[in-house]
Design an enzyme around this catalytic site. Structure first.
Site, mmCIF file in Angstrom:
data_model
loop_
_atom_site.group_PDB
_atom_site.id
_atom_site.type_symbol
_atom_site.label_atom_id
_atom_site.label_comp_id
_atom_site.label_asym_id
_atom_site.label_seq_id
_atom_site.Cartn_x
_atom_site.Cartn_y
_atom_site.Cartn_z
ATOM 1 N N LYS A 83 -13.992 0.644 15.413
ATOM 2 C CA LYS A 83 -12.672 0.004 15.578
ATOM 3 C C LYS A 83 -12.119 0.264 16.985
ATOM 4 O O LYS A 83 -11.499 -0.603 17.588
ATOM 5 C CB LYS A 83 -11.675 0.537 14.532
ATOM 6 C CG LYS A 83 -11.964 0.034 13.122
ATOM 7 C CD LYS A 83 -10.991 0.631 12.108
ATOM 8 C CE LYS A 83 -11.467 0.349 10.694
ATOM 9 N NZ LYS A 83 -10.683 1.040 9.668
ATOM 10 N N ASN B 37 0.854 -1.199 0.000
ATOM 11 C CA ASN B 37 0.000 0.000 0.000
ATOM 12 C C ASN B 37 0.886 1.243 0.000
ATOM 13 O O ASN B 37 2.104 1.141 -0.014
ATOM 14 C CB ASN B 37 -0.962 -0.038 1.197
ATOM 15 C CG ASN B 37 -0.205 -0.144 2.503
ATOM 16 O OD1 ASN B 37 0.556 0.746 2.861
ATOM 17 N ND2 ASN B 37 -0.385 -1.255 3.221
ATOM 18 N N PHE C 110 -4.792 3.340 14.643
ATOM 19 C CA PHE C 110 -5.117 4.293 13.586
ATOM 20 C C PHE C 110 -6.286 3.758 12.773
ATOM 21 O O PHE C 110 -6.467 2.551 12.665
ATOM 22 C CB PHE C 110 -3.909 4.498 12.656
ATOM 23 C CG PHE C 110 -2.918 5.485 13.205
ATOM 24 C CD1 PHE C 110 -2.175 5.179 14.337
ATOM 25 C CD2 PHE C 110 -2.731 6.712 12.590
ATOM 26 C CE1 PHE C 110 -1.267 6.086 14.853
ATOM 27 C CE2 PHE C 110 -1.827 7.625 13.100
ATOM 28 C CZ PHE C 110 -1.090 7.323 14.224
ATOM 29 N N ASP D 83 -4.345 -6.455 5.065
ATOM 30 C CA ASP D 83 -5.418 -7.281 5.635
ATOM 31 C C ASP D 83 -5.456 -8.663 4.993
ATOM 32 O O ASP D 83 -5.994 -9.602 5.561
ATOM 33 C CB ASP D 83 -6.771 -6.590 5.422
ATOM 34 C CG ASP D 83 -6.916 -5.377 6.338
ATOM 35 O OD1 ASP D 83 -6.417 -5.435 7.472
ATOM 36 O OD2 ASP D 83 -7.518 -4.374 5.905
ATOM 37 N N LYS E 267 8.484 -17.434 -10.855
ATOM 38 C CA LYS E 267 7.771 -16.278 -11.410
ATOM 39 C C LYS E 267 6.545 -16.776 -12.171
ATOM 40 O O LYS E 267 6.649 -17.704 -12.985
ATOM 41 C CB LYS E 267 8.719 -15.524 -12.348
ATOM 42 C CG LYS E 267 8.115 -14.264 -12.893
ATOM 43 C CD LYS E 267 9.027 -13.585 -13.891
ATOM 44 C CE LYS E 267 8.275 -12.471 -14.577
ATOM 45 N NZ LYS E 267 8.880 -12.077 -15.823
ATOM 46 N N LYS F 117 -11.413 -3.053 19.115
ATOM 47 C CA LYS F 117 -10.006 -3.399 19.340
ATOM 48 C C LYS F 117 -9.539 -2.997 20.746
ATOM 49 O O LYS F 117 -8.349 -3.075 21.043
ATOM 50 C CB LYS F 117 -9.135 -2.765 18.251
ATOM 51 C CG LYS F 117 -9.584 -3.199 16.830
ATOM 52 C CD LYS F 117 -8.574 -2.877 15.765
ATOM 53 C CE LYS F 117 -9.135 -3.167 14.382
ATOM 54 N NZ LYS F 117 -8.140 -3.203 13.321
HETATM 55 N N1 CTP Z 1 -4.081 -3.341 11.830
HETATM 56 C C1 CTP Z 1 -3.394 -4.396 12.382
HETATM 57 N N2 CTP Z 1 -3.341 -5.590 11.738
HETATM 58 C C2 CTP Z 1 -3.949 -5.756 10.548
HETATM 59 C C3 CTP Z 1 -4.666 -4.685 9.975
HETATM 60 C C4 CTP Z 1 -4.707 -3.466 10.650
HETATM 61 O O1 CTP Z 1 -2.818 -4.238 13.454
HETATM 62 N N3 CTP Z 1 -3.875 -6.928 9.947
HETATM 63 C C5 CTP Z 1 -4.142 -2.068 12.572
HETATM 64 C C6 CTP Z 1 -3.515 -0.873 11.888
HETATM 65 O O2 CTP Z 1 -2.148 -0.738 12.267
HETATM 66 C C7 CTP Z 1 -4.328 0.284 12.406
HETATM 67 C C8 CTP Z 1 -5.677 -0.321 12.709
HETATM 68 O O3 CTP Z 1 -5.489 -1.734 12.738
HETATM 69 O O4 CTP Z 1 -3.817 0.790 13.621
HETATM 70 C C9 CTP Z 1 -6.767 -0.009 11.737
HETATM 71 O O5 CTP Z 1 -6.392 -0.344 10.448
HETATM 72 P P1 CTP Z 1 -7.378 -0.102 9.233
HETATM 73 O O6 CTP Z 1 -6.766 -0.628 7.983
HETATM 74 O O7 CTP Z 1 -7.885 1.317 9.236
HETATM 75 O O8 CTP Z 1 -8.631 -0.969 9.640
HETATM 76 P P2 CTP Z 1 -8.949 -2.476 9.619
HETATM 77 O O9 CTP Z 1 -9.148 -2.890 11.019
HETATM 78 O O10 CTP Z 1 -7.943 -3.244 8.815
HETATM 79 O O11 CTP Z 1 -10.385 -2.478 8.906
HETATM 80 P P3 CTP Z 1 -10.800 -2.103 7.379
HETATM 81 O O12 CTP Z 1 -9.614 -2.413 6.527
HETATM 82 O O13 CTP Z 1 -11.972 -2.955 7.148
HETATM 83 O O14 CTP Z 1 -11.135 -0.625 7.400
#
Ligand code: CTP
Length: 389
Positions: free
Chosen positions: A331, A206, A317, A275, A285, A335
């Protein structure tokens, strides 16, 4: 305005000190420069005076410069004293309290934080006498910014090159920050993106630059904390005085954080963790064909796991493109966080890659909108808020 005293002793690395002084002025510091006589053989005092808009001091008895006792008045107004480059000779003097010129008398008269940045031939640096003197300086509470290894001006290769200017600035920023309210505390920060391999040449990632997480790690360090930074792949410079653990994938980040979390007082998950990752990583490859479908599986939600049985304060975040507050509040609860930093990445100047951010803080039952500000300034706000909630 804070005054930084820069002591300059005689070595080829003096040209880097010119850059250091220029950068300090740009950052808004008042800078006073004191040179040894030998240093003036490399760069003229006028170079520094032009930058600092002050006289550059060389000799204690230079009647043309000032009518008060200069070394004492300089010492009184200094927030920090850095000697860069510090030769073997000047290190030997300050380690033993010798004071026979403007630089060493002022240094001895100062009770502010003191940084020494050695630069010399590698054999001189490795000589037991120099090493003992450096240790002595450390024992007296001075901070030593280690020299780098590389090709030295004399043609030898080895340790002895002055630390780079960015590292020196970082060390100055750290030790001139006076509110050490996190002293004795441990802080774990994650930063940057993760990379999930598809095959030996491709991966999913990302846009995270890691800037927000690095700013938080540095703010916590400046506030006196013992900081560990778990960093995904970023192109940022390694911060001074912070233990960095490099990781690539979400799994590596999870493993690193799991082994580091015990004993932490604060954990801040600012990394943009993937995620999903490919279910199977191809050894070879993947060749192009008529089409390609990737099967993905979920990664562990590290933040959620950290929220279970926590013995630390936890900050997460939320990066959203719609329904910012509702999503972030959800969240925050799910969390089990103490602080949530939410931002809408569609807002100009907020989020990925920028040096600024505009966020909403969520804690207890409060929603606090902050204005657009630099990530460095925001980093302090986050740390102070996390201490308070
Ligand atoms: N985070 C994490 N582990 C993951 C994904 C996210 O610890 N596998 C943490 C990020 O570091 C951030 C928080 O979760 O502090 C929120 O991440 P975000 O991408 O906004 O949300 P998600 O919980 O992944 O939900 P979504 O993608 O559905 O918005």
């Amino acid at each position: 305005m804070e005054t930084i005293l820069v002591g300059v002793s005689g070595g080829i690395a003096v040209y880097k000190t010119v850059q250091l002084v220029s950068d300090l002025i740009k950052k808004g510091y008042d800078v006073e420069v004191i040179m040894t006589k030998n240093a003036t053989e490399f760069v003229a005092p006028l170079t520094f005076s032009s930058l600092t808009k002050h006289d550059t001091y060389v000799d204690t008895f230079n009647k043309n410069v000032h009518y008060d006792i200069s070394h004492i008045s300089l010492a009184k107004k200094a927030s920090l004293f850095i000697i860069a480059p510090a030769t073997a000779n000047v290190i030997a003097k300050v380690a033993n309290g010798l004071a026979d010129d403007m630089l060493t008398t002022t240094f001895l008269a100062c009770d502010c934080p003191k940084i020494i940045a050695p630069a010399m031939n590698t054999h001189m640096y490795e000589n037991k006498i120099t090493q003992d003197n450096i240790q002595k300086c450390k024992d007296y509470g001075m901070i030593v910014v280690e020299p780098q290894s590389g090709r030295l001006a004399c043609g030898d290769s080895g340790k002895g090159k002055l630390a780079d200017v960015e590292t020196l600035l970082d060390a100055i920023e750290c030790y001139s920050y006076t509110n050490k309210c996190l002293k004795g505390k441990r802080v774990l920060v994650s930063a940057g993106p993760t990379r999930e391999d598809i095959d030996p040449v491709r991966y999913i990632t990302n846009h995270s630059s890691g800037k927000m997480g690095y700013s938080i790690a540095k703010a916590a360090r400046n506030m006196g904390a013992d900081v560990t930074l778990v960093s995904g792949p970023v192109s940022l410079r390694r911060p001074f005085g912070i233990k960095v653990i490099d990781v690539k994938s979400a799994k590596e980040m999870h493993d690193a954080i799991s082994t580091q979390k015990d004993g932490q007082d604060y954990i801040i998950m600012s990394a943009a963790v993937a995620d999903y990752r490919p279910t199977i990583v191809s050894d070879q490859k993947i060749k192009k064909g008529s089409g390609l479908k990737l099967e993905l599986e979920k990664t562990t939600d590290i933040l959620k796991e950290l929220g279970e049985d926590k013995t630390y304060k936890l900050c997460g975040f939320a990066m959203e493109t719609q329904d910012l507050i509702a999503n972030a509040q959800k969240k925050f609860k799910e969390k089990n966080l103490d602080l949530m930093v939410a931002n809408d990445i569609k807002v100009e100047g907020a989020g990925f890659g920028y040096d600024t951010n505009e966020v909403t803080l969520i804690y207890n039952d409060t929603i606090e909108n902050l204005k657009l500000m630099s990530k460095n300034e925001l980093a302090y706000k986050i740390m102070y808020k996390l201490m308070e909630v």
